[in-house]
Design an enzyme around this catalytic site. Structure first.
Site, PDB file in Angstrom:
ATOM      1  N   ASP A   1       2.453  -1.727 -11.783  1.00 24.12           N
ATOM      2  CA  ASP A   1       2.091  -0.374 -11.355  1.00 24.12           C
ATOM      3  C   ASP A   1       3.356   0.431 -11.082  1.00 24.12           C
ATOM      4  O   ASP A   1       4.451  -0.128 -10.940  1.00 24.12           O
ATOM      5  CB  ASP A   1       1.260  -0.429 -10.065  1.00 24.12           C
ATOM      6  CG  ASP A   1       1.989  -1.168  -8.948  1.00 24.12           C
ATOM      7  OD1 ASP A   1       2.731  -0.522  -8.191  1.00 24.12           O
ATOM      8  OD2 ASP A   1       1.850  -2.406  -8.865  1.00 24.12           O
TER       9      ASP A   1
ATOM     10  N   ASP B   1       5.124   2.589  -8.236  1.00 21.60           N
ATOM     11  CA  ASP B   1       4.994   2.714  -6.791  1.00 21.60           C
ATOM     12  C   ASP B   1       4.627   4.152  -6.418  1.00 21.60           C
ATOM     13  O   ASP B   1       4.767   5.086  -7.223  1.00 21.60           O
ATOM     14  CB  ASP B   1       6.291   2.276  -6.103  1.00 21.60           C
ATOM     15  CG  ASP B   1       6.048   1.784  -4.690  1.00 21.60           C
ATOM     16  OD1 ASP B   1       5.113   0.985  -4.493  1.00 21.60           O
ATOM     17  OD2 ASP B   1       6.791   2.191  -3.780  1.00 21.60           O
TER      18      ASP B   1
END
Length: 268
Positions: free
Chosen positions: A208, A210
Site C-alpha cells: 500500500d 502510506d
C-alpha cells in the site's frame, strides 16, 4: 525428516506456511514459547525452519509478538541465517503496491518493546550500524531480479509501534526524512538476530501507499491482506530462490557480531 536447520524463514502478514513436507517442532526458550510451532523441512539441498511471525491464526499483533522467543528458537534449532518476508507501506509515490524492497537501513520508532537479550548480568553492546546481512541482501536482490520482479536495492525501513497505521502528518514526516518504506515488525527482530550473531535479511513487499503519499481514505488492513495474497505464491518462490542462492559458507560481518564480547550467559 530433519530436526535442525541452517536457514530460518520468519513469515509476516499473510505468509503462514512455506514447506510442503515438514515436521512440526515444539521449542522451549527462556523467553517463553515462540509465535507458533516451528516447521522444518527441505528446500533444495538445505534444511529450512519456518515460523509464522504472527502465528498461523494471526493472533499476535505487532507489539505483542514474542520476538525474543522467536529468534532464540531459530538459533536453538541450528539456524545461522534468517530471511524475513514482510508487508510494508511505501512512503514514496514511485514504489507502489507489488514492489519488492530489500532495505539496507532501519529506523526504530517503536516504544516499549523489549529489544535486547542482554538486559541483566552486565553490559553488552553490539554493533548495529548496518542492520542487514550484506550477503543475504545481495542474494535476495539477484534472485528477485532474475525472476523479473521490480526490486529496489536499498532504502530505509522505519518501524512504528502499531497496531494503528500512521497519521498523514507522521507519514509525511517519515518521508521528509528520506525513509522509503514503513512497517511494524522489523524491529526488534533485526537487532535480536544481530545479538545472536545471525544473518538477517528483510524481503519487504509493498502492499500500500502510506497515508501521507496519496489522498483518500488511507491504509486499510483489507488492502494490505489483498495485495499480499496476490503476491504470496510469488514470494514463496522467491524465498526458495534466495535460499538456493545463499553462499554455502558464511563470510560476512554478522558472523563476528559477538567477537571479543563477554556474554552474561551461554547462547544455544
Amino acid at each position: 525428516m530433519p530436526t535442525r536447520a541452517e536457514i530460518g524463514v520468519i513469515g509476516g502478514t499473510g505468509f503462514y506456511s512455506l514447506l510442503d513436507e515438514a515436521e512440526d517442532i515444539q521449542v522451549n526458550t527462556p523467553y517463553g514459547p515462540p509465535s507458533d510451532v516451528v516447521t522444518i523441512g527441505r528446500i533444495g539441498d538445505r534444511d529450512v525452519a519456518f515460523l509464522p511471525r504472527h502465528g498461523r491464526d494471526h493472533r499476535f499483533p505487532p507489539h505483542r509478538i514474542p520476538y525474543r522467543a522467536n529468534l532464540w528458537a531459530m538459533r536453538a534449532l541450528g539456524v545461522e541465517r534468517v530471511l524475513a518476508p514482510s508487508a510494508v507501506g511505501s512512503l514514496t509515490a514511485e514504489h507502489g503496491p507489488g514492489t519488492l524492497v530489500i532495505p539496507d537501513q532501519l529506523v526504530d520508532r517503536t516504544s516499549g518493546r523489549v529489544q535486547t537479550y542482554y538486559d541483566a548480568g552486565g553490559a553488552v553492546h553490539v554493533s548495529f550500524s548496518d542492520p542487514y546481512c550484506p550477503h543475504g541482501r545481495a542474494a535476495a536482490v539477484q534472485a528477485a531480479r532474475s525472476g523479473d520482479w521490480e526490486t529496489v536495492d536499498g532504502g530505509t525501513l522505519v518501524v512504528i509501534e502499531g497496531p494503528r497505521f500512521s497519521t498523514r502528518a507522521e507519514s509525511r514526516w517519515f518521508a521528509s526524512a528520506g525513509w522509503k518504506i514503513i512497517g511494524m515488525t522489523g524491529h526488534p527482530e533485526a537487532v535480536l538476530a544481530r545479538e545472536l550473531a545471525l544473518c538477517y535479511t528483510t524481503l519487504a513487499l509493498v502492499t500500500d501507499y502510506d497515508a501521507g503519499v496519496e489522498e483518500g481514505e488511507g491504509v486499510t488492513m483489507d488492502e494490505v491482506l489483498r495485495v499480499f495474497a496476490e503476491n504470496t505464491a510469488r514470494l514463496r518462490t522467491l524465498v526458495g530462490d534466495v535460499i538456493t542462492a545463499l553462499p554455502d559458507e558464511r563470510d560476512c560481518p554478522c558472523v563476528h557480531a559477538l567477537d571479543g564480547i563477554k556474554l552474561p550467559f551461554e547462547l544455544p
